[in-house]
Write a protein that holds these residues in place. Structure first.
Motif, PDB file in Angstrom:
ATOM      1  N   LEU A 313       3.662 -13.881   5.886  1.00  0.00           N
ATOM      2  CA  LEU A 313       3.528 -12.786   6.827  1.00  0.00           C
ATOM      3  C   LEU A 313       3.171 -11.423   6.023  1.00  0.00           C
ATOM      4  N   MET A 314       3.896 -11.269   4.829  1.00  0.00           N
ATOM      5  CA  MET A 314       3.672 -10.243   3.967  1.00  0.00           C
ATOM      6  C   MET A 314       2.183 -10.140   3.639  1.00  0.00           C
ATOM      7  N   GLY A 315       1.772 -11.041   3.192  1.00  0.00           N
ATOM      8  CA  GLY A 315       0.381 -11.327   2.533  1.00  0.00           C
ATOM      9  C   GLY A 315      -0.534 -11.109   3.672  1.00  0.00           C
ATOM     10  N   GLY A 316      -0.457 -11.223   4.843  1.00  0.00           N
ATOM     11  CA  GLY A 316      -1.235 -10.741   5.899  1.00  0.00           C
ATOM     12  C   GLY A 316      -1.236  -9.323   6.174  1.00  0.00           C
ATOM     13  N   PHE A 317      -0.094  -8.757   6.054  1.00  0.00           N
ATOM     14  CA  PHE A 317       0.253  -7.481   6.313  1.00  0.00           C
ATOM     15  C   PHE A 317      -0.250  -6.540   5.006  1.00  0.00           C
ATOM     16  N   ALA A 318      -0.379  -7.017   3.770  1.00  0.00           N
ATOM     17  CA  ALA A 318      -1.043  -6.549   2.812  1.00  0.00           C
ATOM     18  C   ALA A 318      -2.679  -6.398   2.739  1.00  0.00           C
ATOM     19  N   LEU A 319      -3.049  -7.438   3.419  1.00  0.00           N
ATOM     20  CA  LEU A 319      -4.699  -7.810   3.611  1.00  0.00           C
ATOM     21  C   LEU A 319      -5.060  -6.251   4.575  1.00  0.00           C
ATOM     22  N   ALA A 320      -4.278  -6.326   5.813  1.00  0.00           N
ATOM     23  CA  ALA A 320      -4.467  -5.205   6.706  1.00  0.00           C
ATOM     24  C   ALA A 320      -4.520  -3.852   6.029  1.00  0.00           C
ATOM     25  N   ASN A 321      -3.464  -3.694   5.035  1.00  0.00           N
ATOM     26  CA  ASN A 321      -3.454  -2.411   4.477  1.00  0.00           C
ATOM     27  C   ASN A 321      -4.395  -1.992   3.627  1.00  0.00           C
ATOM     28  N   VAL A 322      -4.985  -2.934   2.838  1.00  0.00           N
ATOM     29  CA  VAL A 322      -6.317  -2.819   2.279  1.00  0.00           C
ATOM     30  C   VAL A 322      -7.260  -2.413   2.972  1.00  0.00           C
ATOM     31  N   VAL A 323      -7.646  -2.658   4.246  1.00  0.00           N
ATOM     32  CA  VAL A 323      -8.807  -2.440   5.080  1.00  0.00           C
ATOM     33  C   VAL A 323      -8.314  -1.034   5.512  1.00  0.00           C
ATOM     34  N   LEU A 324      -6.998  -0.638   5.962  1.00  0.00           N
ATOM     35  CA  LEU A 324      -6.684   0.619   6.486  1.00  0.00           C
ATOM     36  C   LEU A 324      -6.827   1.904   5.287  1.00  0.00           C
ATOM     37  N   THR A 325      -6.459   1.537   4.014  1.00  0.00           N
ATOM     38  CA  THR A 325      -6.568   2.509   2.977  1.00  0.00           C
ATOM     39  C   THR A 325      -8.117   2.803   2.818  1.00  0.00           C
ATOM     40  N   ALA A 341      -1.781   6.408   8.952  1.00  0.00           N
ATOM     41  CA  ALA A 341      -0.756   6.214   9.658  1.00  0.00           C
ATOM     42  C   ALA A 341      -0.344   4.965   9.979  1.00  0.00           C
ATOM     43  N   ALA A 342      -1.217   4.299  10.290  1.00  0.00           N
ATOM     44  CA  ALA A 342      -0.946   3.123  10.866  1.00  0.00           C
ATOM     45  C   ALA A 342      -0.594   2.137   9.803  1.00  0.00           C
ATOM     46  N   SER A 343      -1.001   2.265   8.518  1.00  0.00           N
ATOM     47  CA  SER A 343      -0.735   1.471   7.474  1.00  0.00           C
ATOM     48  C   SER A 343       0.783   1.236   7.331  1.00  0.00           C
ATOM     49  N   SER A 344       1.635   2.165   7.724  1.00  0.00           N
ATOM     50  CA  SER A 344       3.042   2.132   7.733  1.00  0.00           C
ATOM     51  C   SER A 344       3.700   0.934   8.520  1.00  0.00           C
ATOM     52  N   PHE A 345       2.980   0.543   9.676  1.00  0.00           N
ATOM     53  CA  PHE A 345       3.510  -0.401  10.183  1.00  0.00           C
ATOM     54  C   PHE A 345       3.495  -1.513   9.491  1.00  0.00           C
ATOM     55  N   PHE A 346       2.329  -1.978   8.586  1.00  0.00           N
ATOM     56  CA  PHE A 346       2.183  -3.191   7.663  1.00  0.00           C
ATOM     57  C   PHE A 346       3.068  -3.025   6.455  1.00  0.00           C
ATOM     58  N   MET A 347       3.411  -1.854   6.079  1.00  0.00           N
ATOM     59  CA  MET A 347       4.395  -1.934   4.893  1.00  0.00           C
ATOM     60  C   MET A 347       5.630  -2.147   5.267  1.00  0.00           C
ATOM     61  N   SER A 348       5.880  -2.111   6.422  1.00  0.00           N
ATOM     62  CA  SER A 348       7.318  -2.310   6.847  1.00  0.00           C
ATOM     63  C   SER A 348       8.377  -3.389   6.331  1.00  0.00           C
ATOM     64  N   ILE A 349       7.821  -4.507   6.221  1.00  0.00           N
ATOM     65  CA  ILE A 349       8.590  -5.634   5.818  1.00  0.00           C
ATOM     66  C   ILE A 349       8.317  -5.794   4.239  1.00  0.00           C
ATOM     67  N   MET A 350       7.563  -4.838   3.602  1.00  0.00           N
ATOM     68  CA  MET A 350       7.425  -5.615   2.146  1.00  0.00           C
ATOM     69  C   MET A 350       8.591  -5.278   0.938  1.00  0.00           C
ATOM     70  N   PHE A 351       9.127  -4.053   1.177  1.00  0.00           N
ATOM     71  CA  PHE A 351      10.053  -3.871   0.203  1.00  0.00           C
ATOM     72  C   PHE A 351      11.400  -5.023   0.348  1.00  0.00           C
ATOM     73  N   PRO A 352      11.869  -5.302   1.365  1.00  0.00           N
ATOM     74  CA  PRO A 352      12.877  -6.255   1.450  1.00  0.00           C
ATOM     75  C   PRO A 352      12.391  -7.612   1.297  1.00  0.00           C
ATOM     76  N   THR A 353      11.152  -7.896   1.530  1.00  0.00           N
ATOM     77  CA  THR A 353      10.525  -9.152   1.434  1.00  0.00           C
ATOM     78  C   THR A 353      10.566  -9.526   0.109  1.00  0.00           C
ATOM     79  N   ILE A 354       9.876  -8.570  -0.713  1.00  0.00           N
ATOM     80  CA  ILE A 354       9.631  -8.813  -2.155  1.00  0.00           C
ATOM     81  C   ILE A 354      11.084  -8.865  -2.881  1.00  0.00           C
ATOM     82  N   PHE A 355      12.095  -7.996  -2.165  1.00  0.00           N
ATOM     83  CA  PHE A 355      13.342  -8.142  -3.133  1.00  0.00           C
ATOM     84  C   PHE A 355      13.872  -9.301  -2.929  1.00  0.00           C
ATOM     85  N   ALA A 356      14.029  -9.885  -1.742  1.00  0.00           N
ATOM     86  CA  ALA A 356      14.771 -11.149  -1.419  1.00  0.00           C
ATOM     87  C   ALA A 356      14.067 -12.248  -2.019  1.00  0.00           C
TER      88      ALA A 356
END
Length: 431
Positions: A313-325, A341-356
């Motif tokens: 899921l994080m991988g898909g969110f990262a791809l979306a943010n590449v397009v948005l930036t 501003a929309a990129s924040s939605f897709f950043m949301s799960i990244m820190f805790p998912t990378i951490f865990a």
């Protein structure tokens, strides 16, 4: 009959620890308002104003390992208490910083605040992974982290209403001011930070008293007794060097935090540059809505993890943010601002998912590993400064290429994590 110690965990410690995610959200995202505010008050360049984040995240970098050592020596509860006390002292330092009107004093106060947060995040993140079913560690940490954007939104609102004055003289107007008028303007701008940070200090120090008075479960109090499996910090570090997935996780966290901090730090600047006539308070509203999107993304992302693997899921969110930036870079204008501003939605799960994910199956190495993951937050110091340098040399639009590269790294980590054999997360409980 097997014991179920986690089911008897008192509610009060859980509330106290989850609230920490809110408190450091306030402190982190007040910086996004402080950057443009101090840029105006001290007539700074983008690179100079980015030192707000550099000073802040250097505190994380230098204090994360001592925080890990504190956990090993004194346990989670005392480490949390240390963090709250240091955080409170740093917030109090904003009062003399504003009186002296020295930019360096503000940077010193931010460093101390972040030093306290390093103790809080190093202890609170892994503590949440052990307070429940190990197989749901990622989901539970995401849920706790969902309260972080509430603090982030509160921080921006506090800054917008009580720090930003809305007074934005042009270069011509500044040049026409007398020396006394210019000094009065700078005094007013500098002192606007005093009351908000005094209130924050009061709340944080009160929370420290509550933590000290509350009885925590055994795994959060005194350190575990020495055993054959216990490791010193030096031994743990030596073994972690051979954990490729963990090392990739540290790198991914470095780039993710750099992207998040950079985008939020320069969103007000980007909005004012790309939408002519937009004032700082209006620009701050876009940052607020961006953080709302981040909060919604946390809850939506956590729910989606029931059906999808968190790293996929994080991988898909990262791809979306590449397009948005890239949209923010090459399209710009209002559409670029909306994309940012929309990129924040897709950043949301990244820190805790990378951490865990990075802590997966590390067993007795988990405490030391947690320290390194918190140290990787220095990406916010390094990459935000890089964005400031790119902006000064070119434009704020092209500075957004830095987050684009960051999200490519996060996507690569997600793809790699999907190829790592996934067992249950019981080893994460060996904190």
């Amino acid at each position: 009959m097997p014991a179920e110690p986690k089911s008897s965990t008192p509610l009060a410690p859980l509330i106290l620890i989850v609230t920490l995610f809110f408190l450091w959200g306030v402190a982190n995202n007040l910086n996004d308002v402080l950057m443009p505010h101090l840029r105006k008050a001290f007539f700074l360049t983008d690179l100079q104003s980015s030192l707000v984040q550099s000073a802040f995240y250097l505190g994380y970098f230098f204090l994360a390992l001592p925080a890990g050592w504190a956990i090993q020596r004194w346990g989670y509860q005392r480490t949390v208490l240390i963090g709250l006390l240091v955080f409170g002292v740093g917030a109090l330092m904003f009062y003399p910083a504003a009186e002296f009107r020295e930019y360096a004093w503000f940077l010193a106060a931010l460093f101390v605040v972040a030093s306290g947060l390093a103790f809080l995040e190093t202890s609170a993140n892994p503590l949440m992974t052990v307070l429940g079913d190990p197989a749901r560690a990622e989901q539970r940490l995401n849920l706790a982290q969902a309260f972080n954007p509430l603090g982030a939104i509160s921080g921006v609102l506090i800054g917008r209403e009580f720090i930003l004055s809305g007074v934005e003289p042009t270069q011509q107007e500044l040049a026409a001011m007398s020396a006394a008028q210019l000094e009065a303007f700078q005094i007013t701008e500098a002192q606007s930070v005093q009351m908000p940070y005094l209130v924050i200090a009061g709340v944080v120090l009160t929370w420290a008293v509550l933590v000290a008075m509350t009885k925590f479960p055994p795994q959060a109090q005194a350190p575990e007794p020495a055993s054959r499996d216990s490791l010193t910090m030096r031994e743990a570090i030596s073994q972690l060097r051979g954990k490729r997935h963990f090392l990739f996780g540290v790198a991914a966290q470095f780039f993710y935090v750099g992207a998040q901090v950079g985008i939020w730090s320069f969103m007000i600047r980007y909005a004012q540059a790309q939408v002519p006539g937009m004032g700082e308070k209006s620009a701050a509203a876009y940052l607020t809505w961006s953080l709302v999107a981040f909060m919604v993304g946390r809850f939506v992302g956590t729910a989606l993890m029931i059906r999808f693997t968190p790293t996929r899921l994080m991988g898909g969110f990262a791809l979306a943010n590449v397009v948005l930036t890239l949209t923010a870079v090459f399209v710009g204008g209002p559409l670029g601002l909306y994309a940012l501003a929309a990129s924040s939605f897709f950043m949301s799960i990244m820190f805790p998912t990378i951490f865990a994910s990075s802590l997966r199956e590390l067993g007795p190495l988990t405490k030391a590993a947690s320290s390194f993951l918190v140290m990787s937050i220095i990406g916010g110091a390094v990459l935000t400064a890089l964005m400031g340098a790119v902006s000064d040399a070119g434009s704020i639009r092209f500075a957004m290429l830095v987050p684009t590269v960051c999200f490519l790294v996060v996507g690569s980590f997600a793809w790699n994590a999907g190829r790592v054999p996934t067992h249950d997360l019981k080893a994460v409980a060996a904190l």
